[in-house]
Design a protein around this motif. Structure first.
Motif, PDB file in Angstrom:
ATOM      1  N   TRP A  59      59.054  77.680  90.948  1.00  0.00           N
ATOM      2  CA  TRP A  59      57.604  77.985  90.084  1.00  0.00           C
ATOM      3  C   TRP A  59      56.522  77.518  91.275  1.00  0.00           C
ATOM      4  CZ3 TRP A  59      60.251  74.314  86.265  1.00  0.00           C
ATOM      5  CH2 TRP A  59      60.936  75.216  85.231  1.00  0.00           C
TER       6      TRP A  59
ATOM      7  N   TYR B 112      53.067  79.753  86.139  1.00  0.00           N
ATOM      8  CA  TYR B 112      53.163  79.213  84.726  1.00  0.00           C
ATOM      9  C   TYR B 112      54.758  79.118  84.609  1.00  0.00           C
ATOM     10  CZ  TYR B 112      48.143  79.589  83.854  1.00  0.00           C
ATOM     11  OH  TYR B 112      47.067  79.515  84.010  1.00  0.00           O
TER      12      TYR B 112
ATOM     13  N   ARG C 144      48.440  71.789  81.376  1.00  0.00           N
ATOM     14  CA  ARG C 144      48.596  72.313  80.174  1.00  0.00           C
ATOM     15  C   ARG C 144      47.172  73.128  79.760  1.00  0.00           C
ATOM     16  NH1 ARG C 144      53.093  71.661  77.049  1.00  0.00           N
ATOM     17  NH2 ARG C 144      53.811  69.538  77.220  1.00  0.00           N
TER      18      ARG C 144
ATOM     19  N   ARG D 111      47.277  79.556  77.383  1.00  0.00           N
ATOM     20  CA  ARG D 111      47.995  80.175  78.555  1.00  0.00           C
ATOM     21  C   ARG D 111      49.475  79.361  78.984  1.00  0.00           C
ATOM     22  NH1 ARG D 111      44.007  81.372  83.553  1.00  0.00           N
ATOM     23  NH2 ARG D 111      45.842  82.699  84.037  1.00  0.00           N
ATOM     24  N   GLY D 112      49.301  78.193  78.734  1.00  0.00           N
ATOM     25  CA  GLY D 112      50.776  77.631  79.029  1.00  0.00           C
ATOM     26  C   GLY D 112      50.674  76.478  79.971  1.00  0.00           C
ATOM     27  N   THR D 113      51.616  76.125  80.539  1.00  0.00           N
ATOM     28  CA  THR D 113      51.754  74.824  81.404  1.00  0.00           C
ATOM     29  C   THR D 113      52.119  75.492  82.832  1.00  0.00           C
ATOM     30  OG1 THR D 113      52.820  73.471  79.805  1.00  0.00           O
ATOM     31  CG2 THR D 113      52.956  72.865  82.087  1.00  0.00           C
ATOM     32  N   GLN D 114      50.883  75.041  83.678  1.00  0.00           N
ATOM     33  CA  GLN D 114      50.854  75.546  84.993  1.00  0.00           C
ATOM     34  C   GLN D 114      51.220  74.554  86.231  1.00  0.00           C
ATOM     35  OE1 GLN D 114      46.845  75.900  86.888  1.00  0.00           O
ATOM     36  NE2 GLN D 114      47.227  77.776  87.410  1.00  0.00           N
TER      37      GLN D 114
END
Length: 251
Positions: A39, A44, A77, A81-84
């Protein structure tokens, strides 16, 4: 942990770190994926249910592991969109790592200029700060940090030579990006945290010339050791100033 990232966490009877809370084991496995580049900064993470399935733990455990990394500033967070994986940006790095302010509390908004750069044998302070052996080489940068054309900080930065070979700072050039952004984008080295110590010093002739003060003038000296995601020290920085204050906010 020796279990692969896509396998469930080992059972307590066989896991070498089984005495640690499960969420910490999950956190370390998530961190390993960030460190090895699975990642990348700006990317993300998979969804919490997918991560829980991959690691063989509950969503609650994954959520707690991720919150720990959010608290460290490594994840963020983003609603909808989510967790970056947090990328270093100039503004973000200034806000998080720049502790110099003017005497009246105004923020310091610096422009950096490289005075000299080259590879040298690490001195005793470099070796102690960076955990290097005798004969190790470091990339040394000398630079000023100015505001409105006035140099306010003189800095010496020492970096392990091999990991930072791609940095290639040019003497005389302005560094338009914060240097931690360049560590990440050019060298794949992300600063996770830094430890500063404060002392006083006297201006050497080179510092006096750069800062426009008299040789021997009293200076504030801030020594910094910055640490990578792996926990290894990757930067030893010495910053001298006659005009700025150092501010640390304690929660």
């Amino acid at each position: 942990m020796t279990a692969p990232m896509t396998a469930p966490l080992a059972a307590p009877s066989t896991a070498p770190l089984a005495s640690r809370p499960l969420y910490l084991q999950a956190r370390d496995l998530l961190l390993r994926r960030i460190v090895d580049g699975t990642w990348k900064p700006g990317g993300y993470l998979p969804s919490e249910p997918q991560l829980a399935l991959d690691l063989g733990v509950s969503i609650g455990t994954i959520r707690k592991a991720m919150e720990d990394l959010v608290g460290q500033g490594l994840l963020e967070r983003q609603h909808g969109r989510g967790t970056q994986v947090v990328p270093h940006s100039s503004d973000r790095s200034r806000f998080r790592f720049l502790r110099f302010v003017h005497g009246d509390g105004r923020p310091f908004r610096p422009v950096a200029r490289v005075l000299a750069a080259g590879t040298a044998r690490a001195d005793a302070q470099d070796r102690a700060a960076l955990g290097l052996g005798a004969g190790a080489k470091v990339l040394v940068l000398l630079r000023t940090r100015s505001e409105d054309g006035v140099p306010l900080i003189y800095e010496r930065i020492a970096l392990p030579a091999e990991p930072f070979a791609a940095l290639k700072p040019e003497p005389g050039a302005e560094m338009l990006e914060e240097i931690y952004v360049l560590y990440q984008s050019r060298c794949g080295q992300t600063v996770a945290r830094a430890r500063d110590t404060i002392a006083t010093d006297r201006a050497s002739p080179a510092m006096a010339d750069a800062l426009g003060c008299a040789p021997g003038a009293p200076l504030l000296l801030v020594r910094r050791v910055a640490v990578a995601l792996t926990g290894d020290p990757i930067e030893y920085r010495q910053s001298w100033t006659a005009m700025l204050h150092y501010r640390s906010d304690l929660d």
